[in-house]
Design an enzyme around this catalytic site. Structure first.
Site, mmCIF file in Angstrom:
data_model
loop_
_atom_site.group_PDB
_atom_site.id
_atom_site.type_symbol
_atom_site.label_atom_id
_atom_site.label_comp_id
_atom_site.label_asym_id
_atom_site.label_seq_id
_atom_site.Cartn_x
_atom_site.Cartn_y
_atom_site.Cartn_z
ATOM 1 N NE ARG A 64 -4.257 -1.316 0.092
ATOM 2 C CZ ARG A 64 -4.394 -2.576 -0.560
ATOM 3 N NH1 ARG A 64 -3.378 -2.974 -1.246
ATOM 4 N NH2 ARG A 64 -5.577 -2.990 -0.423
ATOM 5 C CD GLU A 76 -2.861 3.756 -5.738
ATOM 6 O OE1 GLU A 76 -4.168 3.021 -5.764
ATOM 7 O OE2 GLU A 76 -1.938 2.914 -5.342
ATOM 8 C CG HIS A 78 -3.118 -0.548 -6.328
ATOM 9 N ND1 HIS A 78 -3.294 0.451 -5.364
ATOM 10 C CD2 HIS A 78 -2.937 -1.676 -6.014
ATOM 11 C CE1 HIS A 78 -3.433 -0.405 -4.265
ATOM 12 N NE2 HIS A 78 -3.270 -1.665 -4.743
ATOM 13 N N GLY A 116 -1.135 -5.321 -9.129
ATOM 14 C CA GLY A 116 -0.436 -6.640 -8.721
ATOM 15 C C GLY A 116 -1.386 -7.614 -8.686
#
Length: 325
Positions: free
Chosen positions: A232, A261, A280, A282
């Site tokens: 995070r 973000e 972001h 993953g």
């Protein structure tokens, strides 16, 4: 009985939708580009029994506005976008889909590590600009130390891959976890920082970890260290990271999640070729999204049907003692 399930996203993998509809549930989603206000409107106007929470904030206001709400399940493991305290006050279990996207996140962490260590994006960009430069070949990882902050499922998978590259793996966790034969545990974060040629973050964002890695921590890393964050954004101070890279102490970084973000246009990371970034994503492989959606859907249906909930997947297990059908 027909249940109403709200998804805080405009889509959910078909595997998850199939589970919900197979149970006779009514599925509601927010519109594309939706925000916290859309979630609040949905929960205040519909008899929602359960929420599958994705990336949009599930606020205390939204939770309080829905008297029919009985269970929340995170589409993933990070619950920092859910007001868990409000859910707990209302005796609503908040579940996670543990291990559902662990392999995908671990693979991205290793991919970012290799991309940073060998300057792969920089090399690719140079070649496309007709610049055949073999001088920026990067670092070899074998024999170096990988320091994991967070040795849960993702961290252990990263450890396994790193050992295959010939790395020594050490780990530190801010919360007590089960012992692992794969990772040499360190009781103090500073001890890990002192030896970690690669620092890879795999812990949740909470009060204990917010701002955990900043100037002081980065300064402890060995020369030419690499920083990887697939956890995070709030765990890592991005301005401090930019300073550490500019000073030459940190060789580079691979970052998948950011303090804000999308990443702001004035972020100092954008001007650094030593930083490799992804948006972001993953856990966003086709396989992981299907697995997580299916698991989240089954968990909310099980909970609504008063089936036992494993405390290991509940972030507020105190709510389980007073469950009613």
């Amino acid at each position: 009985m027909t249940y109403t399930i709200a998804v805080t996203a405009p889509t959910l993998s078909e595997s998850g939708v199939a589970v919900l509809k197979g149970a006779g549930a009514r599925v509601l989603m927010i519109p594309p580009g939706g925000a916290a206000a859309d979630v609040e409107r949905l929960l205040s106007s519909e008899p929602v029994d359960a929420v599958i929470s994705r990336t949009v904030m599930l606020s205390g206001k939204a939770i309080e506005s829905c008297p029919t709400l009985k269970v929340i399940c995170k589409h993933g493991v990070g619950t920092d976008n859910i007001d868990v305290a409000t859910a707990t006050r209302r005796n609503i279990p908040v579940l996670i889909t543990a291990a559902g996207n662990s392999q995908a996140v671990a693979e991205l962490a290793i991919g970012l590590l290799l991309a940073v260590a060998r300057r792969i994006p920089l090399q690719d960009g140079s070649i496309r600009c007709k610049d055949w430069d073999r001088t920026k070949s990067g670092l070899e990882l074998s024999g170096r130390v990988l320091g994991l902050v967070g040795v849960g499922e993702i961290g252990r998978r990263v450890a396994a891959a790193a050992r295959g590259l010939g790395m020594r793996v050490v780990g530190f966790d801010t919360a007590p976890v089960g012992a692992s034969q794969d990772v040499e545990r360190m009781e103090d974060l500073n001890d890990l920082l002192d030896v970690a040629n690669v620092l890879s973050l795999h812990c949740p964002l909470n009060e204990a970890t917010r701002g955990l890695i900043s100037d002081r921590e980065l300064a402890r890393l060995p020369q030419d260290a690499i920083v990887i964050n697939t956890a995070r954004g709030g765990i890592l101070d991005e301005a401090a990271l930019a300073r550490a890279i500019a000073s030459g102490n940190v060789f580079g970084a691979g970052i998948d999640c950011f303090q804000r973000e999308p990443i702001p246009a004035d972020s100092p990371l954008l001007s650094l070729s030593e930083v490799v970034m992804t948006a972001h994503m993953g856990g966003s492989t086709k396989e992981a999204l299907a697995h997580v959606a299916r698991t989240a859907a089954q968990q909310v249906i099980d909970a609504l049907n008063a089936r036992p909930i494993d405390p290991a997947i509940c972030v507020n297990p105190q709510t389980l003692a007073n469950r009613t059908a």
